[in-house]
Design a protein around this motif. Structure first.
Motif: not given
Lengths: 335, 371
Positions: A243-244, A253, A315-319, A321, B5, B8, B10, B13-14, B47, B49, B52, B224
């Protein structure tokens, strides 16, 4: 309950696939009909020829970045281009609703000619039908196109291997958003222009890399999520999409966020997805970026061993799906 | 894009996810957190989630999908008005929701006048432009959509438009949260309170959950970072035993909410008991149009009776809506019930838990992804 055709049967998603598989394919069944190709390819006196057709019912007929005329040429020549065929000739059939101003028709016809010149094709045959007021919606266009496949390019699913990289030639979703913005009830104005454009030039520019290109598609209806799912279905490999890395205009967007639409499912009319050798992926991206139609090209994913038959999104947060096909229509009549 | 942004990011979130794991480990036992809002449920799956979160932190979906909690009777009423020649204007989500034995989309295919609109104001405009039609807008949704409907009724009064009416089915979120915490089958250790609803009502209305039931509450945004930080805040409350209402979504939500919107709602609506699909009648959980505005209340002007007897479709939406089961636990999930062939409202609405689970992660995929 009696089954009827719904709008979603025409959105390029699961229901469209079902229609092809269950209704069209069993009936027309022949060796030239490849359900997943944009054109049929056959030999004519030793020359490999690609042949395709498409109908255009877009509403509104004029939109930022294009009109139904430009679209009806671009869409068809792009279907040839992604088969590795140089487009040569197209046909043009019009279904016009009574009452369409002649000046509007002229504008569309000139737009067709202008795009044909840009694409290097000639409009060599056509037809005109007029239907009563209320039986159509201003104008529908069908074009068919014919092109010659170069012997230097070999495309096919069977060439796709684990490790191959997936490239998209630019920002996604702009066409759908440009058209949507024109629908009166939303009124976003002209903040996003359609990417509608003929793309053979871009394919030709990659000529030195043709041997490294294994497969191409133009991600129109169903968007990149739809196309990638079509490609992966029933295969022994999977796809991972990042996604990134997916190019997306900020304006597109913003509108997607506002309306809760996922740009991965939105139609593009001036983009190509390439499956290429990992080794030359970055060089191919560089070549694309040197062309105005590929400025934002990027590597957006790779072919993976598994899970087979599925597209996964990092996904953009690295997970991760699953990225499924589109279920219901996000927007009808965008092409 | 600003305000998107940043939320979101990363690394952020981590970092929050690590913090969550530490606190969760300290707590030790299983913690069940309910997101009341359908938009939260969607963001959580979209996302990824859950990936995580440590195994002892469970996220459960609640009754926060407005279409899903709308009972059969309401759909039956809407279809009856359509059959009686009214022009029914509705949000698109309602079209495919099954009533007792029909749906709006089926009625439309029979030629009834049913039109999808994007807002109640569009429906009012429709009424103004078609003076010969009797337009009825389907007013469903929580505190988020109710002010818009109140505004359309108020505008209809000012403009003297009398062929515009509302079939009022609005519901209120806090009373439903009370029912859930009082139900011994639903074990909830904390609420992710709905950000959009809270933008209207503020964060104060959740205080009774802290005071009377000792349930931690955090008003959460939809990105997220918002969701993870809200989970982190809930776990920290549980771990430190300092229970309160916290507001993570401060860029949108204030303690008192949107005063103008609340005044509009008070002006046009009265509070009453309301029927929730799968849950039953909840005291003081609905809005009805006040007598002063009865001219715009279709049920006051053209009362009809429907006898709703929902078919037993084997659908377990009611349990899904209360967080009692996961969508995948329903025997119908996926095959035969899916978005192409929905048996219940949770599979119809894009905010319904079943629909979201179907689109963003089938069970077998989750297992494969874990390999």
């Amino acid at each position: 309950m009696k089954q009827v055709i719904r709008l979603a049967h025409g959105n390029g998603g699961k229901l469209t696939q079902e229609l092809i598989r269950n209704v069209f394919f069993p009936c027309f069944n022949n060796s030239f009909l490849a359900p997943l190709s944009d054109s049929a390819v056959f030999k004519l006196n030793g020359t490999e020829v690609a042949f395709t057709t498409d109908s255009y019912v877009i509403k509104p007929i004029f939109f930022p970045g294009g009109d139904i005329g430009k679209l009806s040429v671009s869409g068809t020549v792009n279907d040839l281009a992604v088969m590795g065929a140089k487009p040569l000739f197209i046909s043009c059939s019009l279904i016009i609703e009574e009452g369409l101003p002649l000046s509007t028709l002229k504008k569309i016809i000139w737009s067709i000619q202008e795009t044909a010149i840009k694409s290097g094709v000639k409009v060599i045959t056509g037809d005109t039908k007029v239907v009563e007021k209320g039986s159509g919606d201003s104008i529908f266009i069908n074009t068919a196109g014919i092109g010659v496949v170069s012997s230097e390019i070999k495309l096919g699913f069977d060439r796709i291997e684990v490790g191959d990289r997936i490239i998209i030639s630019g920002t996604i979703g702009d066409h759908s958003i440009a058209v949507l913005s024109q629908r009166e009830e939303l009124g976003f104005g002209e903040s996003v222009s359609s990417d509608c454009a003929p793309l053979y030039e871009l394919v030709e520019k990659l000529k030195p890399y043709w041997k490294d290109i294994k497969f191409m598609r133009d991600p129109t209806r169903g968007g990149i999520a739809g196309i990638l799912n079509e490609i992966v279905q029933g295969r022994n490999f999977g796809i991972e999409l990042w996604e990134r890395e997916i190019p997306l205009k900020e304006e597109t967007m913003a509108i997607c966020e506002l309306l809760g639409i996922d740009p991965l499912y939105l139609a593009n009319e001036g983009k190509i997805i390439f499956f290429v050798n990992e080794k030359n992926a970055n060089e191919i991206v560089e070549v694309l970026r040197n062309h105005p139609l590929g400025e934002k090209a990027n590597v957006v994913g790779e072919v993976v061993a598994g899970p087979p038959g599925k597209v996964y999104l990092e996904t953009i947060i690295g997970t991760k799906r699953v990225l499924d096909m589109l279920v219901e229509d996000q927007l009808p009549r965008i092409c | 894009m600003k305000y998107v942004f940043e939320f979101r990011n990363q690394n952020l979130t981590r970092a929050i996810a690590r913090k969550i794991s530490q606190v969760a480990e300290k707590i030790g036992r299983e913690v069940r957190l309910m997101e009341v809002c359908g938009t939260h449920a969607m963001a959580i799956l979209k996302f990824g989630i859950k990936e995580l979160l440590p195994p002892n932190v469970k996220l459960v979906s609640g009754p926060g999908c407005p279409v899903c909690v709308t009972p059969d009777e309401y759909i039956d009423l809407a279809c009856t008005y359509a059959r009686d020649g009214f022009l029914v204007a509705t949000f698109g989500d309602m079209m495919r929701v099954p009533g007792s034995n029909t749906s709006l989309i089926r009625e439309k295919s029979k030629g009834r006048k049913i039109k999808v609109v994007y807002s109640p104001m569009d429906a009012l405009e429709l009424a103004r432009s078609l003076p010969m039609e009797r337009v009825v807008f389907l007013g469903i949704g929580f505190e988020t959509t109710a002010p818009g409907v109140a505004a359309s009724i108020s505008a209809a009064e000012e403009m003297g438009i009398k062929n515009f009416m509302v079939l009022c089915g609005h519901k209120l979120i806090p009373p439903a949260m009370r029912v859930l915490v009082e139900d011994p089958r639903v074990r909830i250790d904390g609420f992710l309170c709905p950000g959009h609803v809270s933008a209207i009502i503020g964060s104060r209305p959740y205080e009774f959950l802290v005071k009377n039931y000792g349930i931690p509450c955090v008003v959460a945004g939809f990105e997220p970072v918002d969701i993870l930080q809200s989970i982190n805040l809930l776990l920290s409350q549980i771990s430190s035993k300092k229970i309160k209402v916290e507001n993570e979504y401060t860029r949108v939500v204030t303690p008192d909410g949107n005063l103008k919107a609340k005044q509009l709602m008070e002006k046009v609506f009265n509070i009453s008991d309301s029927q929730w699909r799968g849950i039953g009648v909840i005291k003081d959980s609905g809005l009805i149009i006040s007598d002063k505005y009865s001219l715009w209340d279709i049920q006051a002007r053209f009362p009809v009776k429907v006898s709703s007897s929902p078919e037993d479709r084997g659908c377990r939406c009611g349990e899904v809506l209360q967080g009692l089961i996961e969508p995948e636990d329903c025997a119908l999930f996926g095959d035969p019930c899916n978005p192409y062939n929905p048996f219940g409202p949770c599979m119809v609405s894009t905010e319904g838990a079943c629909n979201i689970h179907y689109r963003f992660g089938h069970k077998e995929d989750k297992i494969e992804a874990g390999n």
